[in-house]
Design an enzyme around this catalytic site. Structure first.
Site, short mmCIF file in Angstrom:
data_model
loop_
_atom_site.label_atom_id
_atom_site.label_comp_id
_atom_site.label_asym_id
_atom_site.label_seq_id
_atom_site.Cartn_x
_atom_site.Cartn_y
_atom_site.Cartn_z
N LYS A 9 0.77 -1.15 -0.13
CA LYS A 9 -0.10 0.13 -0.06
C LYS A 9 0.72 1.32 0.02
CE LYS A 9 -3.78 -2.38 2.32
NZ LYS A 9 -4.85 -2.36 3.61
N TYR A 49 -12.59 -2.75 -2.40
CA TYR A 49 -13.07 -2.50 -0.86
C TYR A 49 -14.86 -2.39 -0.90
CZ TYR A 49 -8.40 -2.46 0.79
OH TYR A 49 -7.16 -2.61 1.52
N ASN A 112 -1.61 -0.05 7.20
CA ASN A 112 -1.30 -1.33 7.81
C ASN A 112 -0.55 -2.06 6.52
OD1 ASN A 112 -3.28 -1.95 5.94
ND2 ASN A 112 -4.37 -2.91 7.59
N HIS A 115 -2.02 -5.41 1.49
CA HIS A 115 -3.26 -6.07 1.28
C HIS A 115 -2.84 -7.63 0.78
CE1 HIS A 115 -7.05 -7.59 -0.17
NE2 HIS A 115 -6.31 -8.00 -1.49
N GLU A 126 -9.09 -10.63 -8.22
CA GLU A 126 -8.16 -9.50 -7.93
C GLU A 126 -7.04 -9.65 -8.85
OE1 GLU A 126 -9.22 -9.17 -3.19
OE2 GLU A 126 -7.27 -9.69 -3.74
#
Ligand code: ATP
Ligand code: MG
Length: 156
Positions: A9, A49, A112, A115, A126
């Site tokens: 990320k 998401y 965080n 993913h 994905e």
């Protein structure tokens, strides 16, 4: 063998942690099938998401995800989805166990770092969203017979 999609990320790129995180997956024995830098569009972030739509953290999550470039990777390995999720650690950096990526490098409950797909169905979806066919490579790794015991015909 299973495939999974990983997103490093925006905070992983900004904090110069790409090398350390990618090294963990290489050293574990996973095969990198595809890897690139990209910036996630708002529409793609909302799609990715979608299960969290309506939750109080949804809009900030979309802003975070689209705020700067990310690195996406397709990895292959036995039980890759579950093992990668274990290596990532719990969702919140504040709760993740030391030894995991989030546990070692994140304290935030939003920023965080990473993913990973959470099921074979989402992995397939994905990988298809983030990679064109020609951006994914099927190739032999010369040390694969030392990563797994394949001598019995199974992958152990
Ligand atoms: P990801 O889907 O990014 O791999 P995950 O599966 O561990 O992470 P999810 O529950 O799917 O966690 O949440 C998606 C993302 O939304 C988290 O990675 C985090 O960035 C953010 N998030 C989740 N819960 C919260 C929360 N309570 N407050 C702020 N951000 C949150
Ligand atoms: Mg998730």
């Amino acid at each position: 063998m299973e495939k999974t999609l990983i997103i490093l990320k925006p905070d992983a790129v900004q904090r110069r942690l790409l090398g350390k995180i990618i090294a963990r997956f290489e050293e574990k024995g996973f095969q990198i099938l595809g890897m690139k830098m990209t910036q996630i569009s708002e529409s793609l972030a909302r799609k990715h998401y979608a299960p969290h739509e309506g939750k109080d953290f949804f809009e900030p999550l979309i802003r975070y995800t689209t705020s700067a470039p990310v690195v996406v990777m397709a990895l292959k390995g036995k039980n890759a989805i579950e093992i990668v999720r274990k290596m990532m650690g719990a969702t919140f950096g504040s709760k993740a166990e030391p030894g995991t990526i989030r546990g070692d490098y994140a304290v935030s409950n939003r920023f965080n770092l990473i993913h990973g797909s959470d099921s074979p169905a989402s992995a397939e979806k994905e990988i298809g969203i983030f990679f064109k066919k020609e951006e994914l490579f099927e190739y032999n790794l010369t040390d694969i017979q030392w990563v797994y015991d394949m001598s019995t015909g199974d992958i152990i």
